[in-house]
Design an enzyme around this catalytic site. Sequence first.
Site, PDB file in Angstrom:
ATOM      1  N   ASP A   1      46.076  29.684  40.796  1.00  0.00           N
ATOM      2  CA  ASP A   1      45.150  29.027  39.874  1.00  0.00           C
ATOM      3  C   ASP A   1      45.832  27.909  39.081  1.00  0.00           C
ATOM      4  O   ASP A   1      46.602  28.179  38.159  1.00  0.00           O
ATOM      5  CB  ASP A   1      44.587  30.099  38.926  1.00  0.00           C
ATOM      6  CG  ASP A   1      43.588  29.520  37.931  1.00  0.00           C
ATOM      7  OD1 ASP A   1      43.359  28.301  37.946  1.00  0.00           O
ATOM      8  OD2 ASP A   1      43.050  30.294  37.120  1.00  0.00           O
TER       9      ASP A   1
ATOM     10  N   ASP B   1      40.991  22.365  38.482  1.00  0.00           N
ATOM     11  CA  ASP B   1      41.124  23.811  38.330  1.00  0.00           C
ATOM     12  C   ASP B   1      40.800  24.548  39.631  1.00  0.00           C
ATOM     13  O   ASP B   1      39.624  24.652  40.006  1.00  0.00           O
ATOM     14  CB  ASP B   1      40.156  24.236  37.207  1.00  0.00           C
ATOM     15  CG  ASP B   1      40.208  25.711  36.909  1.00  0.00           C
ATOM     16  OD1 ASP B   1      41.124  26.393  37.400  1.00  0.00           O
ATOM     17  OD2 ASP B   1      39.318  26.180  36.173  1.00  0.00           O
TER      18      ASP B   1
END
Length: 420
Positions: free
Chosen positions: A306, A128
């Site tokens: 992201d 992530d």
Amino acid sequence: MLYLIFLVIFANLHHALSARLQFPGDAGARIQLPKRSSLTTEDGTFDHVKAVKHTIKIVNKYRHNLLNFQQNFGFPPGFVSLPPLVVLPGEQLEKRQKESLTDEEDDVEWAGNIKIGTPPKTFLIDFDTGSADLWIPSSACSQCASSKGKYDASASSTGAKKNESFEIRYADGSNATGPVYTDTVTVGGVKATGQYFGAVTSESSNFAQDPIDGVLGLAFPSISRLRQSPFFVTASAQRSVKDDVFAFKLASNGSELYLGGTDTSLYEGAIEYHNVSSTVGYWIIGGASAEVDGKSAVSGFQTIIDSGTSIMYGPPAAVQAFYKAIPNSKLFDKANGFYTFPCRTPPQVAFNWGGKSWAINEANFNFGETEKGSGECVGTLAGQDLGLGNNTWLLGDSFMKNVYSVFSFSKNAVGFATLK
Ligand SMILES: *[C@@H]1O[C@H](CO)[C@@H](O)[C@H](O)[C@H]1NC(C)=O
Ligand SMILES: *[C@@H]1O[C@H](CO)[C@@H](O)[C@H](O)[C@H]1NC(C)=O
Ligand SMILES: *[C@@H]1O[C@H](CO)[C@@H](O)[C@H](O)[C@H]1NC(C)=O
Ligand SMILES: *[C@@H]1O[C@H](CO)[C@@H](O)[C@H](O)[C@H]1NC(C)=O
Ligand SMILES: *[C@@H]1O[C@H](CO)[C@@H](O)[C@H](O)[C@H]1NC(C)=O
């Protein structure tokens, strides 16, 4: 006092990273990332329930990131307000879910394996770029799903318990705490010793269905809840990688995270770099414009890149302006900011940061029809207040799947290149 200590730690980390790394090795490490599912159902229609759940997850994740930054430094300049915590409306959503979902899988992550401890134990992890901590379930978690990998420090000769506790916020708004440990963490052969991570001792029932064990954050230390360097920063400081750069190819087949440089077999042409525009802890770049059919629809905004977000979000007013540029588009779900466009005339969407226009292919902008035969398709850009202000967009996998994306600590920049 604590504040000063963190500043010193971060300043030293920054210094360590800025220094030219002398690494004798040659290649970086490749980690394969199989894609597990999507927000489109098997019959090709929009999975509304899953998409709403994902939005709740992202709103709560960014809220938590802001709280982490605040814990470390106070709220960032220009900070407006903390968005409210969104709690998954259990019953109502559960009911709708039973009606519309055929598969139980709720996962939309690009997961890969990491190893923790001595002897090493394997965990399936969501990589992530939008968070900065590593967490996994603890062996003390009695109600964690039995399928999950669990960490037991007493079974690892390199594990050490810290006198601290850790808190995470699950996607559905529930939270979990657990002790903090240090141990050896290896990702595709890249090793970090003494890496801090949290081991959660409870799990929300919603997360129990998710096949991933935990999350490995690849953002900057300033949003670390643990107030410690994230895995890749530790590995770089310990010179486990040649270059403090990592890169992603996210695709339906052959997805890969590359640590320690870029995998030149996966892209062609030069990498177009853009400097990170703020010290808020994200991989954020400015001067962006969103294009529809070759013309700029909205411009001059910031974008967070992201990998832990499946779709794309922008401030509600900006997203409304964006869809205005698409003929016959309509607001579909006001509360969650989803819009439709006619399936027969999909828009050509691209983002541009002052260099090339990076196009999003049709499939990556299309969530599927609202219902079978409606002719109205839901776009993968939604309007949502994420507490990031009215000028910051969040570009997740729907964007990242179209480019080779490069995250460079030494350049303090994000780069894009054309996938081969
Ligand atoms: C652990 O931390 C608590 C509170 O931060 C402190 O009171 C306690 O003395 C610490 N214990 C050890 C063994 O360091
Ligand atoms: C964690 O959840 C519990 C129960 O919902 C709540 O009382 C507590 O305030 C939460 N902690 C934080 C830091 O939000
Ligand atoms: C994935 O890519 C490999 C190599 O490019 C190919 O052999 C394989 O058939 C592909 N699999 C699917 C499901 O497309
Ligand atoms: C990006 O940052 C580098 C070094 O920090 C600087 O030399 C360069 O001018 C910056 N580029 C732009 C376009 O601002
Ligand atoms: C964004 O917010 C700023 C400050 O809160 C305000 O001055 C500006 O008008 C807003 N812009 C839009 C497009 O809403």
